[in-house]
Write an enzyme that holds these catalytic residues in place. Structure first.
Site, mmCIF file in Angstrom:
data_model
loop_
_atom_site.group_PDB
_atom_site.id
_atom_site.type_symbol
_atom_site.label_atom_id
_atom_site.label_comp_id
_atom_site.label_asym_id
_atom_site.label_seq_id
_atom_site.Cartn_x
_atom_site.Cartn_y
_atom_site.Cartn_z
ATOM 1 N N HIS A 157 -2.789 -5.322 -30.685
ATOM 2 C CA HIS A 157 -2.672 -4.441 -29.517
ATOM 3 C C HIS A 157 -1.608 -3.365 -29.752
ATOM 4 C CE1 HIS A 157 -2.015 -2.912 -25.477
ATOM 5 N NE2 HIS A 157 -0.725 -3.109 -25.701
ATOM 6 N N HIS A 162 -1.281 1.438 -29.613
ATOM 7 C CA HIS A 162 -0.189 2.367 -29.296
ATOM 8 C C HIS A 162 0.159 3.367 -30.390
ATOM 9 C CE1 HIS A 162 1.089 0.746 -25.394
ATOM 10 N NE2 HIS A 162 0.871 -0.465 -25.880
ATOM 11 N N GLU A 203 -0.925 2.519 -20.910
ATOM 12 C CA GLU A 203 -1.819 1.365 -21.125
ATOM 13 C C GLU A 203 -3.261 1.626 -20.697
ATOM 14 O OE1 GLU A 203 -1.139 -1.124 -22.910
ATOM 15 O OE2 GLU A 203 1.038 -1.300 -22.919
ATOM 16 N N SER A 222 -7.533 -1.147 -27.181
ATOM 17 C CA SER A 222 -7.494 -2.391 -27.952
ATOM 18 C C SER A 222 -8.366 -3.469 -27.319
ATOM 19 C CB SER A 222 -6.050 -2.885 -28.093
ATOM 20 O OG SER A 222 -5.514 -3.242 -26.832
HETATM 21 CO CO CO Z 1 0.789 -2.152 -24.686
#
Ligand code: CO
Ligand code: PHE
Length: 302
Positions: A157, A162, A203, A222
């Protein structure tokens, strides 16, 4: 927690127990009964640690590759171009990347670094690292049985979700400003409101492009299932980006989002969040909270 999602459900800002923010003490979580998963004993006072790359097993690398390939296969038409263009900087998916090498690559592009952390860290430590343009990435990878759903952020993730957008200059600057703003919000007691901004942008953010809506949020990118849900499902509402509206809006950590907020550009994201948030925090406290599924007459609906 019945619904299966392909990514994390835990908000690093919201769940960390502030009471244990002393040096690199183990971090406990909002729910209380779950022990922290990483090795906090080896972390420094700023919560960074060594990646210990040689400790990954062949099975770990294989799991990373399968997660990567499942996501890479569905990015086209759903992820924003900036993300798709930058994902190749992660290198070949055959092995979990070495953070040091990746960090050098990001640094050359936008002066960000990638640093290892044991897992979720206290919010002040998190804000401090972001304000220094150091992005904390969890060292451990989920277990094979967590292929579709993992409760805490893992290396997949954090890296896949990111790191690619840290190559975008405007987004990179937004992330640093967010960290500095977080340190300020801590002093003002406004972390919960600021955490919603992180949630609905970093997010779970969507961006409006000439080709249509696309995802840029790491929790979406993700996730095996939420990518399609967020961009093309008729179920959720998609509303125009509005900082005050976002700060009032609660969010779900145990299912796909019912509301997504849409930015026009990363430049807009940076500029709309640049003003002093102090008066905004006061107004938001007065106005009160909104449910995750609520709709206001003033909402710009996509
Ligand atoms: Co995150
Ligand atoms: N402008 C915000 C403040 O004054 C800082 C911030 C910038 C917060 C970007 C989040 C994102 O607190």
């Amino acid at each position: 927690m019945a619904e299966v999602r392909g990514e994390v459900k835990t908000d690093p800002n919201a769940v960390v127990d502030r009471a244990v923010n002393l040096g690199a003490a183990p971090v406990t979580y909002g729910q209380g009964d779950r022990p922290p998963r990483g090795d906090y004993a080896s972390a420094r006072a700023d919560y960074t640690c060594d990646q210990n790359w040689s400790a990954y097993t062949d099975a770990d690398h294989d799991l990373y590759r399968r997660l990567y390939e499942r996501q890479a296969a569905q990015l086209s038409g759903l992820a924003c171009d900036e993300f798709i263009a930058a994902v190749e900087h992660l290198g070949p998916p055959a092995q979990i990347p070495r953070f040091d090498a990746l960090s050098d690559t990001v640094y050359r592009a936008t002066r960000w670094e990638v640093v290892a952390v044991p897992g979720l860290i206290p919010e002040e430590a998190f804000f401090a690292l972001l304000s220094q343009r150091r992005f904390p990435v969890t060292g451990w990878i989920r277990k094979p049985e967590e292929f579709d759903y993992v409760v805490e952020p893992d290396v997949f993730h954090d890296l896949f979700g990111h790191v690619p957008l840290l190559f975008n200059p405007a987004f990179a600057d937004y992330m640093q400003a967010y960290g500095a703003g977080g340190l300020k919000a801590s002093l003002l007691g406004s972390c919960e409101h600021l955490a919603r901004l992180y949630w609905y942008t970093v997010e779970f953010g969507l961006i409006d492009t000439k080709a249509g809506l696309r995802a840029y949020g790491a929790g979406i990118l993700s996730s095996a299932g939420e990518l399609r849900h967020s961009v093309i499902s008729p179920a959720p509402q998609r509303l125009g980006f509005d900082v005050e509206r976002i700060m009032r809006t609660r969010y779900r950590i145990d299912s796909y989002q019912s509301t997504y907020f849409v930015i026009d550009s990363f430049r807009q994201l940076f500029e709309a969040t640049a003003p002093d948030f102090r008066p905004l925090y006061e107004r938001v406290a007065q106005l009160g909270e909104l449910g995750a599924e609520q709709r206001l007459p003033t909402d710009r609906v996509f």
